[in-house]
Motif scaffolding. Sequence first.
Motif, mmCIF file in Angstrom:
data_model
loop_
_atom_site.group_PDB
_atom_site.id
_atom_site.type_symbol
_atom_site.label_atom_id
_atom_site.label_comp_id
_atom_site.label_asym_id
_atom_site.label_seq_id
_atom_site.Cartn_x
_atom_site.Cartn_y
_atom_site.Cartn_z
ATOM 1 N N CYS A 7 0.838 -1.202 0.000
ATOM 2 C CA CYS A 7 0.000 0.000 0.000
ATOM 3 C C CYS A 7 0.874 1.254 0.000
ATOM 4 N N THR A 8 0.578 2.137 -0.927
ATOM 5 C CA THR A 8 1.351 3.382 -0.985
ATOM 6 C C THR A 8 0.740 4.475 -0.139
ATOM 7 N N GLY A 9 -0.479 4.251 0.317
ATOM 8 C CA GLY A 9 -1.149 5.302 1.068
ATOM 9 C C GLY A 9 -1.712 6.390 0.184
ATOM 10 N N CYS A 10 -2.164 6.004 -1.011
ATOM 11 C CA CYS A 10 -2.651 7.018 -1.945
ATOM 12 C C CYS A 10 -4.077 7.433 -1.649
ATOM 13 N N LYS A 11 -4.777 6.671 -0.844
ATOM 14 C CA LYS A 11 -6.144 6.979 -0.409
ATOM 15 C C LYS A 11 -7.175 6.884 -1.529
ATOM 16 N N SER A 12 -6.848 6.219 -2.638
ATOM 17 C CA SER A 12 -7.862 6.056 -3.688
ATOM 18 C C SER A 12 -9.036 5.227 -3.183
ATOM 19 N N CYS A 13 -8.724 4.191 -2.411
ATOM 20 C CA CYS A 13 -9.788 3.323 -1.923
ATOM 21 C C CYS A 13 -10.728 4.094 -0.999
ATOM 22 N N ILE A 66 -8.134 6.285 6.463
ATOM 23 C CA ILE A 66 -6.685 6.185 6.290
ATOM 24 C C ILE A 66 -6.054 7.475 6.786
ATOM 25 N N CYS A 83 -7.785 0.536 -6.258
ATOM 26 C CA CYS A 83 -6.415 0.508 -5.752
ATOM 27 C C CYS A 83 -5.407 0.285 -6.877
ATOM 28 N N PRO A 84 -4.419 1.166 -7.017
ATOM 29 C CA PRO A 84 -3.467 1.025 -8.126
ATOM 30 C C PRO A 84 -2.480 -0.109 -7.923
ATOM 31 N N THR A 85 -2.255 -0.536 -6.688
ATOM 32 C CA THR A 85 -1.224 -1.556 -6.454
ATOM 33 C C THR A 85 -1.805 -2.878 -5.975
HETATM 34 S S1 SF4 Z 1 -5.882 2.516 -2.849
HETATM 35 FE FE1 SF4 Z 1 -4.480 0.811 -2.408
HETATM 36 S S2 SF4 Z 1 -2.477 1.797 -2.258
HETATM 37 FE FE2 SF4 Z 1 -4.003 3.441 -2.127
HETATM 38 S S3 SF4 Z 1 -4.342 3.672 0.069
HETATM 39 FE FE3 SF4 Z 1 -5.883 2.240 -0.635
HETATM 40 S S4 SF4 Z 1 -4.930 0.235 -0.322
HETATM 41 FE FE4 SF4 Z 1 -3.298 1.720 -0.187
#
Ligand code: SF4
Lengths: 393, 216, 353
Positions: free
Chosen positions: B64-70, B81, B126-128
Amino acid sequence: MENNLENTTNNNKINIEYSQFDSERMRLNAGPQHPSTHGVLRLEVELDGEIVTDIIPHLGYLHRCFEKHCENSNYNQIVPFVDRLDYVSAINNEFPYVMAVEKLAGIEVSEKVQILRAMCAEINRIANHLLAISAFGLDSGAFTPLLFLFREREFALGILEKLSGARLLYNYFCPGGVRYEIYSDFKKDVKVFIDSVRLAMKEMEDLLIFNDIFIKRTEKIGLLPKEVAINFACSGPVARGSGINFDIRKSAPYSSYDKFDFDIPVVEPGKEVVGVSGDCWSRNWVRVKEIEESCKILEQGITLLPDEGSVTDGIPKKLKVPAGEVYCKAENTKGELGFYLVSNGSDKPERVRARATSFVNLAILPSISKGYMFADLIMILGSIDIVLGEVDR
Amino acid sequence: MINYLKNIIKGFSTILVGMKVTFINLFRPNVTVQYPNVHPLVRAGSDKMPDNARNKLNVIIPKCTGCKSCEKACPVNCITIETTKVASIDTEKPLMEDGKKRVFWLSQFDIDFAKCCFCGLCTIACPTSAIVHSTDFEYSCYDRNELLVHFSPFNKEQVAEKKRILAEEVKQKAEKALADKQAAEKAAQEQNITDSKIKSSDDQTSANQNIQNNSN
Amino acid sequence: MENHQFLFNFISEYTGDILAGVLIAIIPLALLLVYALVAIYGELKIASFIQLKLGPMRTGKWGLLQPVAEVFKLLQKEDITPDGADKPLFNLAPFIIFLGCYAALSVLPLSSHFAPSGLNIGLFFIIAISSLAVLGIVMGGWASNNKYSLIGAMRSVSQIISYEIPAAMCILGVASMAHSLDMNVISAQQQGGFWNWYVLGGPAGISKIWLIPFTVVMFIVYFVTSLAETNRTPFDVPEGESELVAGYHTEYSGMKFAFFYLAEYGNMFVVSAIMTVIFFGGWSSPFGDFLNSPIWQIFWFIAKSMFFVGLQIWLRWTLPRTRVDQLMYLCWKILLPLSMVCFLAMALGGMLY
Ligand code: SF4
Ligand code: SF4
């Protein structure tokens, strides 16, 4: 038509001039927790002995602010909420909504997706009708048909689960395509499913549909004349049971339905198998026939569905919806389901309005159930096939 | 009269037909499974749980990059988050799973499964592919608070520690910046002083002239 | 026939008359309880197998202890008497219903040597005592202070009272052929193989053949009325789940509900036993003297009765429910005329043979 209604040989209705009697009426509160109100519908029934003299439906026990909620979510986030309207046929709910968004955003969808969507909708339609027929049987007191048909419904849900990952609330369609790719055995599964459904429906006709007690319970009950059905804007099996040849899949073909060859089962006056056009049995019979028609569509779908190509490629990375408004309708399992979308160009819709099928169909209940017995009222309600999630929204 | 008897016989025969159907089914094998004994995950054959089944969510923190897309994609706002930037003075040098440098600590990653509707939108966003559906679907519990699952690898102290480090860095930076600024200011001031000395002498002379003028 | 006193005499030699009476009275009760457990288990299992599932599997091997568990569950539940209920009537109703079924058991001849009470007007007694259930149902339905219960009770009363007439017709038809109201005598007459059963015209020679259609129809009529009298599907309108929630016992819980439950199953057995006695030879073996000793007779009697209980269960999981007016139509316009015609024929047969 008026004559037809009064014709007592055609109608099991008990015609009593109530002003002549001074009998005491009883007010009975059926619901919201009643085994046969199909959820949390509350019916305030006025009874004279066993005969229903008045009936007031009270709605809203399952109100979840669907439309307001949609105004605060973006277009993709609304799809799970749309699922929860008519939770028995979730895919069929997503269909018009997704089409509306696509129309508004001007997204073209590939043919494979269109055929896959139609097939999913038909599988879902079969699942819904299996439940409707068996629950109708349950209303009449037969418990075994419910579990027989649930076995088949289980297959339908299994296929949809393998496609979408969920069993009831799929969130499978999205503007531009569907969420996940088709799994490898999809066509084989559908074939097996069609065969088993046909077998089960044959059994069901012996066990329930043509059972004499069941016929006696449903024929000439809850007569809905053609004119009344049109005036109340009924659609779906309720309208087709009254002899109205109206199905959006045929009259305004959307998606890929113009590629399929199928019939619309209608119970027209004079051509009834049992009972008269517009009674509870006819409405149920339309559903039975529609299962067969859906099987036909699925069979053609197996041959039409191309193997190559992706169903997820067309989904836009970022959904841009220009300002404008659109109304898009589709044949839900219960009738016409339409979504009216107003967009102001942002990522959230300005307004989402659903023309809920069950709500419109339920409106006929008071006008067709007076004069019948209380037990018949339950049958009439069962034959309309409502889902309270959609009525109350 | 004939009709009457016909009706009776018809009713009777349809009942017998129905009884035949149930009798045949009496000897069919059962289609149900004994659920906790026969678990869908271990059941053989084609009707085991499909691979994309949407059950309880799992977050693979190293991805998880912590991008907050989710968090943004979720329609019911059940993901919370909070990220803390990785301080450069931190002794830990965290890496992502794919070997890239980590930018954010996930100081808080909570999913409230009491709210979650298992729509799967977060996994798509989620991108990753760090947030995925697991195969766990049996997690009912007696206390609603147990459904609030913390995925963050840190406990409170560690979060405080990381925050402190970050704050320290910020402070150091600020101090450094301040020091730099002060130094710069000092330099500028010195410059200024020499300048102003010249200027003030000028001023004084002009002032003197003014006084003189005034007295005149 | 004084044989039925055999057991009583045997016991009273050791214990005295009063204690012997009590002991004899306990036997039907024990029978009823054991039967109820078996029948509940049977119903659960048959229903499940018809519906392609396994039924109870967790309590004991193959769920054998399930009925016991259910009884314990019902016993430990809170016994609620609703506010506004008529308390004495409300509490009395289940016991009256149970009483009707228990009293009917007392005249059933389990074997040629044992009937708890060898009444020589046994059939008449049964017709009379089974009406007691109506009283209990009305009391329960009225005292519950619930509209659903009231409707259920009214339906039930009209149903049971109406169906008593064709039922009585059937019983009378057989009585007129047997020239007796004593159930033990009727059973004894049908000894000597299934050919002598009253459903096949009774113990007359080959000349009875013309009577067979009438007796068979009479049996079917009685079977249908027995379904109605026990409130079983397709005639369970008084407790029709989809309409009236649970009918007259909506408000009952715990022990009192268990009594309703027990009485329902008990009644199923009673009507099946009557059917066995008047149409299927009672305790007599279907193969003449083969296995016809008094102990085996008990087996035959119970086996035949359980067969009809099974038939009722099978029907219940097949058919939908009729409506109230159709129920009455069936009774007055179909069953009653049919039973009248058959009764005439059987009375003629009774005069001839
Ligand atoms: S979208 Fe994926 S990478 Fe981004 S915060 Fe959520 S879990 Fe982490
Ligand atoms: S599955 Fe849906 S509701 Fe649950 S966390 Fe993900 S986006 Fe939110």
